[in-house]
Design an enzyme around this catalytic site. Structure first.
Site, PDB file in Angstrom:
ATOM      1  N   LYS A 151      -1.469  -7.110  12.973  1.00 31.96           N
ATOM      2  CA  LYS A 151      -2.033  -5.646  12.435  1.00 31.96           C
ATOM      3  C   LYS A 151      -3.304  -6.317  12.992  1.00 31.96           C
ATOM      4  CE  LYS A 151      -3.592  -4.901   8.291  1.00 31.96           C
ATOM      5  NZ  LYS A 151      -3.734  -4.100   6.874  1.00 31.96           N
ATOM      6  N   GLU A 169      -4.750 -27.767  29.153  1.00 25.61           N
ATOM      7  CA  GLU A 169      -6.419 -28.446  28.711  1.00 25.61           C
ATOM      8  C   GLU A 169      -6.072 -30.015  27.891  1.00 25.61           C
ATOM      9  OE1 GLU A 169      -9.698 -26.448  28.576  1.00 25.61           O
ATOM     10  OE2 GLU A 169      -8.347 -24.366  28.911  1.00 25.61           O
ATOM     11  N   THR A 193       0.979  -0.840   0.321  1.00 26.32           N
ATOM     12  CA  THR A 193      -0.005  -0.024   0.243  1.00 26.32           C
ATOM     13  C   THR A 193       0.546   1.066   0.134  1.00 26.32           C
ATOM     14  OG1 THR A 193      -1.973  -1.129   0.972  1.00 26.32           O
ATOM     15  CG2 THR A 193      -1.822   1.573   1.192  1.00 26.32           C
ATOM     16  N   THR A 204       1.254  -4.240   4.552  1.00 24.70           N
ATOM     17  CA  THR A 204       1.007  -4.312   5.979  1.00 24.70           C
ATOM     18  C   THR A 204       0.176  -5.363   6.164  1.00 24.70           C
ATOM     19  OG1 THR A 204      -0.937  -3.432   5.981  1.00 24.70           O
ATOM     20  CG2 THR A 204       0.543  -1.684   6.495  1.00 24.70           C
ATOM     21  N   ASP A 205      -0.196  -5.792   5.104  1.00 20.44           N
ATOM     22  CA  ASP A 205      -0.861  -7.528   6.021  1.00 20.44           C
ATOM     23  C   ASP A 205      -0.422  -7.985   6.249  1.00 20.44           C
ATOM     24  OD1 ASP A 205      -3.664  -5.932   4.381  1.00 20.44           O
ATOM     25  OD2 ASP A 205      -3.448  -7.323   2.308  1.00 20.44           O
ATOM     26  N   TYR A 260      -7.548   1.087  -4.355  1.00 21.76           N
ATOM     27  CA  TYR A 260      -6.644   0.950  -5.037  1.00 21.76           C
ATOM     28  C   TYR A 260      -5.925   0.044  -5.242  1.00 21.76           C
ATOM     29  CZ  TYR A 260      -4.704  -0.155  -0.906  1.00 21.76           C
ATOM     30  OH  TYR A 260      -3.747  -0.685   0.494  1.00 21.76           O
TER      31      TYR A 260
END
Length: 354
Positions: free
Chosen positions: A190, A311, A38, A117-118, A51
């Site tokens: 993120k 557990e 981005t 960023t992903d 975009y």
């Protein structure tokens, strides 16, 4: 002007030129490796949400921040140009090799990597494990494309270069600088699809903060990384397949069986709570273990740790607890661990060390 005056003017010009050249040499040399995302995106207008990622090249990104020349001698290189949703093992290996090659150059003082960023948390952690240098490696990104009204990319790049040029950043592993925060590669994630303040380091907190190039550091990494890491990409042409299985109420256990049937060497579960899951899913994992598939239990919860034998009986099942690592970063570590061992006890030791 007499001869003496001309000589004096010429001498002053030479001195000023020498000072300018010396000043340039005194500045650190920072290389920006661009991968798209981005931060290099473009839209038809300044105010639309949609975009296209990876439309702007590295030279354009650098020219958009002329103030970088105040911080360092900056050069750029385009390693890839993709949206980070398309990041993959091949690009990781290519990027890591380029980082190591450039850092091995005496004249290079640090690296900045622009990224989407992903998946930046995955790439950052991968590099944190395979970069063979204590020189600063700083990743940055943006939530708004380069053409957006009030784009966040230019200041993020400025701050990232400021951190990469800072001697105090050495030895802190791979860092992610975004929105005035300095994150360590391990444990950052993120948390929002659209907010500029999307990244958090939930368990250990920020590595530091930066404000218009003024840096403050709060801590150092507490796990092995970079120069102290035993992982290496030397000779690696590919990485083992590791799949993440999201656990929900009534999850279909055949998803686990399908991963095994399609060649997964490792499975990471994004479990509920403390890495828990249904009895049917546990039975599918037991079948996977009988085929020597390594299983790491992580959690879909944003923060907290996944502990052993709480557990679920990890000792009996032969599974590994991820500790603080989220599913995505657990997958990164498991890929590298599988280049060394598939013994559950040894894999657990790696997860407790890195």
């Amino acid at each position: 002007m007499n001869a003496f005056s001309k000589s004096l003017v010429l001498a002053c010009m030479l001195v000023n030129a020498a000072v300018t050249v010396a000043g340039e040499h005194m500045k650190p040399n920072i290389v920006i490796l661009a991968t798209g995302g981005t931060i290099a995106g473009a839209a038809a207008t300044e105010t639309q949400a949609g975009y296209t990622s990876a439309e702007v090249g590295v030279e354009t990104l650098i020219k958009a921040v002329p103030q970088l020349s105040e911080l360092a001698n900056v050069s750029g290189e385009q390693v890839a140009n993709i949206g980070s949703q398309d990041m993959n093992d091949a690009v990781w290996l290519q990027l890591a090799r380029r980082v190591n090659d450039r850092l091995a150059e005496d004249e290079v003082d640090g690296i900045v990597i622009t990224h989407g960023t992903d998946t930046i948390e995955e790439t950052a952690y991968f590099l944190n494990l395979v970069v063979n240098s204590d020189k600063p490696v700083v990743m940055t990104a943006a939530m708004r494309p380069a053409t957006a009204l009030s784009a966040d990319g230019p200041l993020n790049i400025y701050n990232a270069v400021a951190v990469a040029a800072d001697p105090n950043a050495r030895g802190r592993g791979v860092l992610v600088v975004i929105n005035d925060d300095i994150h360590g590669a391990r444990g950052m994630t993120k948390t929002s699809t659209t907010d500029v303040q999307t990244f958090v380091s939930a368990e250990r907190g920020l590595m530091g903060a930066t404000l218009y190039g003024q840096n403050r550091y709060y801590r150092r990494p507490y796990r092995l990384h970079t120069l102290d890491s035993e992982f290496s990409i030397t000779g690696l042409a590919s990485l083992p397949r590791v799949d993440i299985i999201y656990i929900s109420a009534g999850v279909s256990p055949d998803l686990i069986d399908a991963a095994v049937a399609n060649g997964a060497k490792g499975i990471v579960t994004a479990g509920v709570g403390n890495g828990n899951m249904t009895a049917a899913a546990l039975a599918a994992l037991e079948r996977a273990r009988k085929k020597n598939v390594v299983v790491v239990r992580s959690t879909r919860v944003t923060s907290g740790t996944v502990g052993r034998n709480i557990e679920i009986d990890d000792d009996a099942l032969g599974t590994v607890a991820s500790g603080e690592l989220n599913p995505a970063q657990s997958r990164v570590l498991l890929k590298l661990v599988l280049t060394k061992t598939d013994l559950p006890a040894d894999v657990q030791a790696y997860f407790d060390t890195y």
